[in-house]
Write a protein that holds these residues in place. Structure first.
Motif, PDB file in Angstrom:
ATOM      1  N   GLN A  13     -25.386 -38.292  -5.330  1.00 56.43           N
ATOM      2  CA  GLN A  13     -24.657 -39.276  -5.860  1.00 56.43           C
ATOM      3  C   GLN A  13     -23.418 -39.063  -6.742  1.00 56.43           C
ATOM      4  N   THR A  14     -23.530 -38.062  -7.438  1.00 56.60           N
ATOM      5  CA  THR A  14     -22.267 -37.589  -8.253  1.00 56.60           C
ATOM      6  C   THR A  14     -21.253 -36.719  -7.588  1.00 56.60           C
ATOM      7  N   HIS A  15     -21.530 -36.119  -6.387  1.00 55.00           N
ATOM      8  CA  HIS A  15     -20.541 -35.315  -5.196  1.00 55.00           C
ATOM      9  C   HIS A  15     -20.509 -35.750  -4.512  1.00 55.00           C
ATOM     10  N   PHE A  16     -21.062 -37.300  -4.061  1.00 54.96           N
ATOM     11  CA  PHE A  16     -20.958 -37.559  -2.807  1.00 54.96           C
ATOM     12  C   PHE A  16     -19.618 -37.610  -2.143  1.00 54.96           C
ATOM     13  N   PHE A  17     -18.601 -37.993  -2.499  1.00 56.57           N
ATOM     14  CA  PHE A  17     -17.343 -38.262  -1.778  1.00 56.57           C
ATOM     15  C   PHE A  17     -16.610 -36.660  -1.750  1.00 56.57           C
ATOM     16  N   GLN A  18     -17.211 -35.732  -2.564  1.00 57.97           N
ATOM     17  CA  GLN A  18     -16.607 -34.277  -2.355  1.00 57.97           C
ATOM     18  C   GLN A  18     -17.293 -33.498  -1.206  1.00 57.97           C
ATOM     19  N   LEU A  19     -18.301 -34.383  -0.489  1.00 55.55           N
ATOM     20  CA  LEU A  19     -18.913 -33.536   0.623  1.00 55.55           C
ATOM     21  C   LEU A  19     -18.200 -33.818   1.804  1.00 55.55           C
ATOM     22  N   THR A  20     -18.196 -32.874   2.872  1.00 57.07           N
ATOM     23  CA  THR A  20     -17.624 -32.612   4.198  1.00 57.07           C
ATOM     24  C   THR A  20     -18.896 -32.905   5.075  1.00 57.07           C
ATOM     25  N   ALA A  21     -18.566 -33.218   6.384  1.00 54.85           N
ATOM     26  CA  ALA A  21     -19.565 -33.205   7.461  1.00 54.85           C
ATOM     27  C   ALA A  21     -20.632 -32.168   7.582  1.00 54.85           C
ATOM     28  N   ILE A  22     -20.062 -30.772   7.492  1.00 54.16           N
ATOM     29  CA  ILE A  22     -20.747 -29.791   7.428  1.00 54.16           C
ATOM     30  C   ILE A  22     -21.874 -29.616   6.435  1.00 54.16           C
ATOM     31  N   ASP A  23     -21.736 -30.372   5.199  1.00 51.87           N
ATOM     32  CA  ASP A  23     -22.714 -30.111   4.249  1.00 51.87           C
ATOM     33  C   ASP A  23     -23.843 -31.217   4.606  1.00 51.87           C
ATOM     34  N   PHE A  24     -23.966 -32.106   5.508  1.00 52.07           N
ATOM     35  CA  PHE A  24     -25.144 -32.715   5.719  1.00 52.07           C
ATOM     36  C   PHE A  24     -25.533 -32.951   7.172  1.00 52.07           C
ATOM     37  N   MET A  25     -24.542 -32.379   8.075  1.00 48.81           N
ATOM     38  CA  MET A  25     -24.742 -32.992   9.447  1.00 48.81           C
ATOM     39  C   MET A  25     -25.905 -32.107  10.224  1.00 48.81           C
ATOM     40  N   THR A  26     -26.625 -32.633  11.120  1.00 46.85           N
ATOM     41  CA  THR A  26     -27.710 -32.128  11.800  1.00 46.85           C
ATOM     42  C   THR A  26     -27.196 -30.890  12.851  1.00 46.85           C
ATOM     43  N   LYS A  27     -27.139 -30.005  12.551  1.00 52.37           N
ATOM     44  CA  LYS A  27     -26.572 -28.926  13.511  1.00 52.37           C
ATOM     45  C   LYS A  27     -27.273 -28.809  14.763  1.00 52.37           C
ATOM     46  N   ASN A  28     -26.535 -28.662  15.587  1.00 54.05           N
ATOM     47  CA  ASN A  28     -27.146 -28.196  17.196  1.00 54.05           C
ATOM     48  C   ASN A  28     -28.117 -29.619  17.539  1.00 54.05           C
ATOM     49  N   PRO A  29     -27.596 -30.784  17.616  1.00 52.70           N
ATOM     50  CA  PRO A  29     -28.248 -31.908  18.055  1.00 52.70           C
ATOM     51  C   PRO A  29     -28.896 -31.738  19.373  1.00 52.70           C
TER      52      PRO A  29
ATOM     53  N   ILE B  21     -20.249 -34.667  15.472  1.00 51.18           N
ATOM     54  CA  ILE B  21     -19.336 -33.852  14.891  1.00 51.18           C
ATOM     55  C   ILE B  21     -18.930 -32.321  16.033  1.00 51.18           C
ATOM     56  N   GLN B  22     -17.415 -32.318  16.294  1.00 55.66           N
ATOM     57  CA  GLN B  22     -17.140 -31.491  17.326  1.00 55.66           C
ATOM     58  C   GLN B  22     -16.023 -30.235  16.534  1.00 55.66           C
ATOM     59  N   GLU B  23     -16.440 -29.034  17.477  1.00 47.68           N
ATOM     60  CA  GLU B  23     -15.257 -27.956  17.149  1.00 47.68           C
ATOM     61  C   GLU B  23     -14.626 -28.069  18.416  1.00 47.68           C
ATOM     62  N   THR B  24     -13.449 -28.358  18.697  1.00 46.57           N
ATOM     63  CA  THR B  24     -12.489 -28.488  20.025  1.00 46.57           C
ATOM     64  C   THR B  24     -13.458 -29.529  20.750  1.00 46.57           C
ATOM     65  N   THR B  25     -14.054 -28.917  21.828  1.00 47.62           N
ATOM     66  CA  THR B  25     -14.915 -29.719  22.776  1.00 47.62           C
ATOM     67  C   THR B  25     -16.296 -29.537  22.646  1.00 47.62           C
ATOM     68  N   LYS B  26     -16.661 -28.744  22.009  1.00 52.48           N
ATOM     69  CA  LYS B  26     -18.156 -28.294  21.785  1.00 52.48           C
ATOM     70  C   LYS B  26     -18.953 -29.347  20.545  1.00 52.48           C
ATOM     71  N   ILE B  27     -20.033 -29.798  20.788  1.00 48.61           N
ATOM     72  CA  ILE B  27     -20.524 -30.681  19.981  1.00 48.61           C
ATOM     73  C   ILE B  27     -21.508 -29.636  18.914  1.00 48.61           C
ATOM     74  N   VAL B  28     -21.044 -29.686  17.690  1.00 46.45           N
ATOM     75  CA  VAL B  28     -21.947 -28.764  16.640  1.00 46.45           C
ATOM     76  C   VAL B  28     -22.917 -29.760  15.621  1.00 46.45           C
ATOM     77  N   GLY B  29     -22.668 -31.020  15.780  1.00 44.50           N
ATOM     78  CA  GLY B  29     -23.577 -31.632  14.648  1.00 44.50           C
ATOM     79  C   GLY B  29     -23.608 -33.349  14.938  1.00 44.50           C
ATOM     80  N   ILE B  30     -24.406 -33.719  14.385  1.00 44.56           N
ATOM     81  CA  ILE B  30     -24.445 -35.335  14.372  1.00 44.56           C
ATOM     82  C   ILE B  30     -24.595 -35.897  12.998  1.00 44.56           C
ATOM     83  N   ILE B  31     -24.270 -37.073  12.467  1.00 44.06           N
ATOM     84  CA  ILE B  31     -24.647 -37.462  11.291  1.00 44.06           C
ATOM     85  C   ILE B  31     -25.047 -38.972  11.740  1.00 44.06           C
TER      86      ILE B  31
END
Length: 86
Positions: free
Chosen positions: A46-62, A23-33
């Motif tokens: 399970q009930t909210h799975f498809f409403q999530l975005t990357a920031i909701d569960f990515m590992t920040k600062n990998p 996961i990147q913001e411009t050219t900076k790596i900010v997370g990994i999934i």
């Protein structure tokens, strides 16, 4: 970007065939999934799975290495930290 939808995260992971997305913001790596992250969040949210975005569960600062890092140093780091993707 961190606002990437769940569907786009899954599509990118499938297309890349590495079992992870960066996961990147411009050219900076900010997370990994990883595919493991994806499975865990699918089971937990399970009930909210498809409403999530990357920031909701990515590992920040990998963990990252500099471009000039020697492969032996990278391998040692991966063994020490018990990670399979760096």
């Amino acid at each position: 970007p961190p606002t990437t939808s769940m569907v786009d995260v899954i599509n990118a992971m499938t297309k890349g065939k590495l079992g992870l997305v960066v996961i990147q913001e411009t050219t900076k790596i900010v997370g990994i999934i990883t595919d493991g992250d994806l499975r865990r969040v699918m089971k937990k949210k399970q009930t909210h799975f498809f409403q999530l975005t990357a920031i909701d569960f990515m590992t920040k600062n990998p963990m990252q290495i500099p471009p000039d890092c020697k492969i032996t140093e990278a391998e040692s780091l991966m063994i020490d930290k018990k990670i399979t993707s760096l």
